[in-house]
Design a protein around this motif. Structure first.
Motif, mmCIF file in Angstrom:
data_model
loop_
_atom_site.group_PDB
_atom_site.id
_atom_site.type_symbol
_atom_site.label_atom_id
_atom_site.label_comp_id
_atom_site.label_asym_id
_atom_site.label_seq_id
_atom_site.Cartn_x
_atom_site.Cartn_y
_atom_site.Cartn_z
ATOM 1 N N ARG A 1 -6.703 1.574 -37.100
ATOM 2 C CA ARG A 1 -6.275 1.970 -38.447
ATOM 3 C C ARG A 1 -4.837 1.505 -38.669
ATOM 4 O O ARG A 1 -3.896 2.309 -38.696
ATOM 5 N N PRO A 2 -4.630 0.192 -38.841
ATOM 6 C CA PRO A 2 -3.265 -0.344 -38.926
ATOM 7 C C PRO A 2 -2.497 0.076 -40.176
ATOM 8 O O PRO A 2 -1.281 -0.065 -40.232
ATOM 9 N N GLY A 3 -3.164 0.593 -41.194
ATOM 10 C CA GLY A 3 -2.478 0.946 -42.423
ATOM 11 C C GLY A 3 -1.915 2.348 -42.473
ATOM 12 O O GLY A 3 -1.371 2.765 -43.498
ATOM 13 N N LEU A 4 -2.000 3.095 -41.371
ATOM 14 C CA LEU A 4 -1.493 4.464 -41.368
ATOM 15 C C LEU A 4 0.035 4.495 -41.472
ATOM 16 O O LEU A 4 0.724 3.579 -41.019
ATOM 17 N N GLU A 5 0.532 5.568 -42.060
ATOM 18 C CA GLU A 5 1.985 5.728 -42.154
ATOM 19 C C GLU A 5 2.604 5.766 -40.767
ATOM 20 O O GLU A 5 2.142 6.513 -39.902
ATOM 21 N N PRO A 6 3.637 4.966 -40.507
ATOM 22 C CA PRO A 6 4.270 4.999 -39.185
ATOM 23 C C PRO A 6 4.954 6.340 -38.929
ATOM 24 O O PRO A 6 5.464 6.977 -39.850
ATOM 25 N N ARG A 7 4.941 6.735 -37.666
ATOM 26 C CA ARG A 7 5.539 8.012 -37.264
ATOM 27 C C ARG A 7 6.554 7.775 -36.158
ATOM 28 O O ARG A 7 6.461 6.811 -35.397
ATOM 29 N N GLY A 8 7.496 8.692 -36.030
ATOM 30 C CA GLY A 8 8.510 8.549 -34.999
ATOM 31 C C GLY A 8 8.976 9.892 -34.494
ATOM 32 O O GLY A 8 8.484 10.955 -34.913
ATOM 33 N N ALA A 9 9.934 9.860 -33.586
ATOM 34 C CA ALA A 9 10.531 11.076 -33.043
ATOM 35 C C ALA A 9 12.011 10.838 -32.800
ATOM 36 O O ALA A 9 12.460 9.687 -32.645
ATOM 37 N N LEU A 10 12.755 11.913 -32.765
ATOM 38 C CA LEU A 10 14.204 11.871 -32.613
ATOM 39 C C LEU A 10 14.605 12.924 -31.594
ATOM 40 O O LEU A 10 14.162 14.072 -31.673
ATOM 41 N N TRP A 11 15.434 12.512 -30.639
ATOM 42 C CA TRP A 11 15.866 13.411 -29.558
ATOM 43 C C TRP A 11 17.382 13.406 -29.497
ATOM 44 O O TRP A 11 18.007 12.358 -29.322
#
Length: 274
Positions: free
Chosen positions: A129-139
């Protein structure tokens, strides 16, 4: 850095840091996680100052924000992370999960305490599913008295398989599996996952849902979405050993119901001795 006065802010009280400058064990820290939906309220108005007002009256030490716009045309090109931080008297760390030319969108951690960025990176999606909204994390490592508190925030995807992949990544060696996270650690954010979900259960094997440490059952109460008629508990605070939870509450008032489609979640913690 101090923020300008905000309408509705309570009278300033001495900051927690002044209570015991050399020992965090004798004082509490106030944490907030808040999906601000790029500061677009349920009335359709984009108002960072309103979001800042919701935050300021809680007098937090650390704030995790999700869905923050930086330099995006839809919200007037404003750096929302820096603007909200300025208004509440904090410093901002920001990670763009989405970066298109000059426009960015992602997660932020704000604090008035000494802090340093440990990691900011993408989380996996689904190859099929390449069109999904990108997600990330912050530490970010926050220094509170004589203790370093590891604070991580994220915003998981909408699909179950996507969330499982993101939970596994957070549990891996780059994040919670890092030796630094043997220290007191807090993970908070919008997980798009209820207490019954597989992603939630996987995270719960490593950390404890803060709400359960207050005696509340994980499947009752605590709903934070949607803000006008809260039905789902998908905004969570997880804590490690040595982190005691004194209180956790959904901030449900008229202004919070209007400022975003999520309600903020407030947690009061104390860090115990090693």
């Amino acid at each position: 850095m101090r923020g300008e006065p905000i309408e509705g802010q309570t009278e300033e009280r001495p900051r927690i840091a002044a209570e015991a400058p050399n020992s965090v064990a004798s004082r509490r820290l106030r944490l907030v996680t808040y999906n601000v939906r790029h500061c677009r309220g349920t009335d359709g108005r984009v108002a960072p100052k309103r979001v800042a007002q919701v935050i300021a009256v809680l007098e937090p030490d650390i704030v995790a924000l999700q869905e923050v716009d930086v330099g995006r045309a839809r919200t007037g090109g404003l750096d929302q992370a820096e603007e909200i931080a300025r208004l509440v008297g904090m410093f901002a760390h920001f990670h763009p999960a989405l970066h298109i030319e000059e426009e960015r969108y992602g997660d932020a951690l704000l604090t008035h305490l000494p802090s340093r960025l440990k990691r900011a990176d993408a989380l996996p999606g689904l190859l099929q599913r390449p069109g999904l909204e990108p997600r990330g994390a912050l530490w970010v490592e926050v220094t509170a008295g004589d203790v370093a508190l590891q604070v991580l925030t994220t915003h998981f995807g909408l699909l179950g398989a996507e969330r499982i992949a993101q939970a596994e990544a957070l549990l891996g060696p780059d994040w919670l599996g890092d030796p630094a996270c043997r220290a007191p650690t807090v993970l908070l954010g919008d997980f798009n996952a209820t207490g019954w979900s597989r992603a939630y259960r996987r995270l719960s094997r490593r950390l404890t849902d803060a709400r359960r440490l207050t005696g509340a059952r994980r499947w009752r109460g605590g709903a934070s979405f949607p803000s006008r008629f809260p039905l789902l508990r998908i905004d969570h605070v997880f804590v490690s050993e040595r982190v005691a939870v004194e209180r956790i509450a959904v901030v449900d008032n008229a202004l919070a119901r209007q400022a975003s489609d999520h309600l903020p979640v407030l947690a009061e913690i104390r860090i115990g001795p090693g």
